[in-house]
Design a protein around this motif. Structure first.
Motif, PDB file in Angstrom:
ATOM      1  N   PHE A  40       3.502   2.724  36.216  1.00 52.85           N
ATOM      2  CA  PHE A  40       2.477   3.747  35.980  1.00 52.85           C
ATOM      3  C   PHE A  40       3.120   5.031  35.443  1.00 52.85           C
ATOM      4  N   ILE A  41       4.269   5.404  35.995  1.00 54.63           N
ATOM      5  CA  ILE A  41       4.963   6.606  35.514  1.00 54.63           C
ATOM      6  C   ILE A  41       5.370   6.426  34.057  1.00 54.63           C
ATOM      7  N   GLN A  42       5.957   5.261  33.740  1.00 46.64           N
ATOM      8  CA  GLN A  42       6.363   4.991  32.364  1.00 46.64           C
ATOM      9  C   GLN A  42       5.170   5.027  31.412  1.00 46.64           C
ATOM     10  N   ALA A  43       4.010   4.598  31.910  1.00 46.47           N
ATOM     11  CA  ALA A  43       2.805   4.556  31.073  1.00 46.47           C
ATOM     12  C   ALA A  43       2.079   5.894  31.034  1.00 46.47           C
ATOM     13  N   THR A  70      -1.391   9.969  38.143  1.00 47.99           N
ATOM     14  CA  THR A  70      -2.244  10.013  39.334  1.00 47.99           C
ATOM     15  C   THR A  70      -2.173   8.700  40.096  1.00 47.99           C
ATOM     16  N   GLU A  71      -2.220   7.578  39.359  1.00 46.06           N
ATOM     17  CA  GLU A  71      -2.135   6.263  39.987  1.00 46.06           C
ATOM     18  C   GLU A  71      -0.772   6.069  40.654  1.00 46.06           C
ATOM     19  N   ALA A  72       0.284   6.521  39.966  1.00 46.95           N
ATOM     20  CA  ALA A  72       1.635   6.398  40.531  1.00 46.95           C
ATOM     21  C   ALA A  72       1.769   7.222  41.806  1.00 46.95           C
ATOM     22  N   LEU A  73       1.205   8.424  41.793  1.00 48.04           N
ATOM     23  CA  LEU A  73       1.295   9.295  42.959  1.00 48.04           C
ATOM     24  C   LEU A  73       0.604   8.669  44.166  1.00 48.04           C
ATOM     25  N   TYR A  97       8.292  -6.571  30.382  1.00 44.70           N
ATOM     26  CA  TYR A  97       7.179  -5.997  29.613  1.00 44.70           C
ATOM     27  C   TYR A  97       7.266  -4.466  29.617  1.00 44.70           C
ATOM     28  N   ASN A  98       7.707  -3.918  30.733  1.00 45.81           N
ATOM     29  CA  ASN A  98       7.889  -2.470  30.821  1.00 45.81           C
ATOM     30  C   ASN A  98       8.934  -2.001  29.811  1.00 45.81           C
ATOM     31  N   LEU A  99      10.040  -2.736  29.721  1.00 49.46           N
ATOM     32  CA  LEU A  99      11.084  -2.393  28.754  1.00 49.46           C
ATOM     33  C   LEU A  99      10.583  -2.501  27.320  1.00 49.46           C
ATOM     34  N   LYS A 100       9.667  -3.436  27.089  1.00 52.62           N
ATOM     35  CA  LYS A 100       9.065  -3.583  25.760  1.00 52.62           C
ATOM     36  C   LYS A 100       7.979  -2.539  25.505  1.00 52.62           C
ATOM     37  N   LYS A 101       7.712  -1.706  26.518  1.00 48.43           N
ATOM     38  CA  LYS A 101       6.669  -0.678  26.481  1.00 48.43           C
ATOM     39  C   LYS A 101       5.273  -1.280  26.339  1.00 48.43           C
ATOM     40  N   ASP A 102       5.154  -2.526  26.783  1.00 42.90           N
ATOM     41  CA  ASP A 102       3.848  -3.172  26.836  1.00 42.90           C
ATOM     42  C   ASP A 102       3.305  -2.955  28.242  1.00 42.90           C
ATOM     43  N   TRP A 103       2.911  -1.703  28.524  1.00 40.12           N
ATOM     44  CA  TRP A 103       2.534  -1.333  29.871  1.00 40.12           C
ATOM     45  C   TRP A 103       1.225  -1.966  30.313  1.00 40.12           C
ATOM     46  N   THR A 104       0.350  -2.280  29.363  1.00 38.45           N
ATOM     47  CA  THR A 104      -0.907  -2.927  29.735  1.00 38.45           C
ATOM     48  C   THR A 104      -0.642  -4.260  30.420  1.00 38.45           C
ATOM     49  N   LYS A 105       0.231  -5.084  29.843  1.00 39.73           N
ATOM     50  CA  LYS A 105       0.548  -6.384  30.428  1.00 39.73           C
ATOM     51  C   LYS A 105       1.323  -6.214  31.730  1.00 39.73           C
ATOM     52  N   ILE A 109       1.268  -3.712  33.861  1.00 39.49           N
ATOM     53  CA  ILE A 109       0.393  -3.223  34.930  1.00 39.49           C
ATOM     54  C   ILE A 109      -0.534  -4.324  35.417  1.00 39.49           C
ATOM     55  N   LYS A 110      -1.086  -5.119  34.494  1.00 32.52           N
ATOM     56  CA  LYS A 110      -1.981  -6.209  34.901  1.00 32.52           C
ATOM     57  C   LYS A 110      -1.239  -7.230  35.769  1.00 32.52           C
ATOM     58  N   LEU A 111      -0.027  -7.593  35.345  1.00 37.16           N
ATOM     59  CA  LEU A 111       0.762  -8.540  36.124  1.00 37.16           C
ATOM     60  C   LEU A 111       1.017  -8.030  37.540  1.00 37.16           C
ATOM     61  N   LEU A 112       1.391  -6.765  37.635  1.00 37.56           N
ATOM     62  CA  LEU A 112       1.734  -6.198  38.940  1.00 37.56           C
ATOM     63  C   LEU A 112       0.502  -5.995  39.813  1.00 37.56           C
ATOM     64  N   LYS A 113      -0.614  -5.640  39.204  1.00 34.14           N
ATOM     65  CA  LYS A 113      -1.851  -5.512  39.984  1.00 34.14           C
ATOM     66  C   LYS A 113      -2.269  -6.864  40.544  1.00 34.14           C
TER      67      LYS A 113
END
Length: 229
Positions: free
Chosen positions: A111-114, A118-121, A77-85, A87-91
């Protein structure tokens, strides 16, 4: 296992199409192996077959839970730039596996890709606090700080990452980039303090030599002692 090894060797020999075909056939039978499945999904991702990869992951998870497969799903999903999905999966996965550092690191990367630096840090700092020195975690921290435009803090993080992994080209590239932004160049070699070498007492305690009468009378001063080391 033999069929899985054959597919892996085909991938290593750049016979990608054959490797993908054989892996697909193998996993369709219900075969399970997280390392080989990761190889298969990575091959699909390299070919930009993202939907096929997602379908394969979902089918793999039907026959049993796997943190590694769920991380792969988020990465696709990250590669597809669907960061919402992603991030939800990983959370959700982190709620179930809170001590899994790979889940946390993948979430920080996402988080960095998205652009959520601040969240990534916060995650990178937590990983360093819990796990101690790590080039990769310092690298995540530096990229998060760079995204926040904290250039000096970012340079310190990249310099520490480079110290821990001096052969890593990506880390060195980021360090050079941030150094350029600060107008400092690559000065990491002089960032660590070096204790001064103490001069031997046999030199510093030498008595001053007698000075001839009228010595240096045309000058305002002269050296009583000069030591070169």
């Amino acid at each position: 296992e033999v069929r899985a090894s054959r597919a892996m060797f085909q991938a290593q020999a750049s016979l990608t199409e054959q490797a993908v075909t054989n892996y697909a056939s193998l996993f369709a039978t219900g075969y399970r192996s997280d390392p080989h499945f990761k190889e298969y999904i990575n091959l699909l991702a390299e070919q930009k077959q993202y939907d096929t990869a997602l379908a394969a992951v979902q089918n793999y998870l039907l026959s049993g839970d796997s943190i590694a497969a769920q991380i792969l799903e988020a990465q696709v999903y990250n590669l597809k730039k669907d960061w919402t999905k992603a991030i939800k999966l990983l959370k959700d996965l982190r709620d179930k596996a809170s001590v899994n550092a790979q889940v946390a690191a993948t979430l920080a990367e996402t988080f960095i890709q998205a652009g959520q630096y601040t969240e990534a840090l916060g995650i990178a700092q937590g990983l360093l606090r819990d796990s101690g020195n790590s080039a990769y975690y310092e690298y995540l921290k530096g990229r998060s700080e760079l995204g926040l435009k904290w250039y000096r803090e970012s340079k310190v993080s990249f310099a520490e990452a480079a110290r821990l992994a001096p052969a890593n080209i990506d880390i060195r590239s980021y360090l050079n980039y941030v150094s350029g932004l600060l107008g400092e160049g690559d000065n990491t070699a002089v960032m660590d303090p070096i204790d001064p070498v103490v001069l031997p007492a046999s030199l510093t305690n030498l008595p001053a030599e007698s000075v001839p009468a009228g010595y240096a009378k045309n000058y305002g001063a002269y050296y009583v002692q000069r030591i070169v080391a």
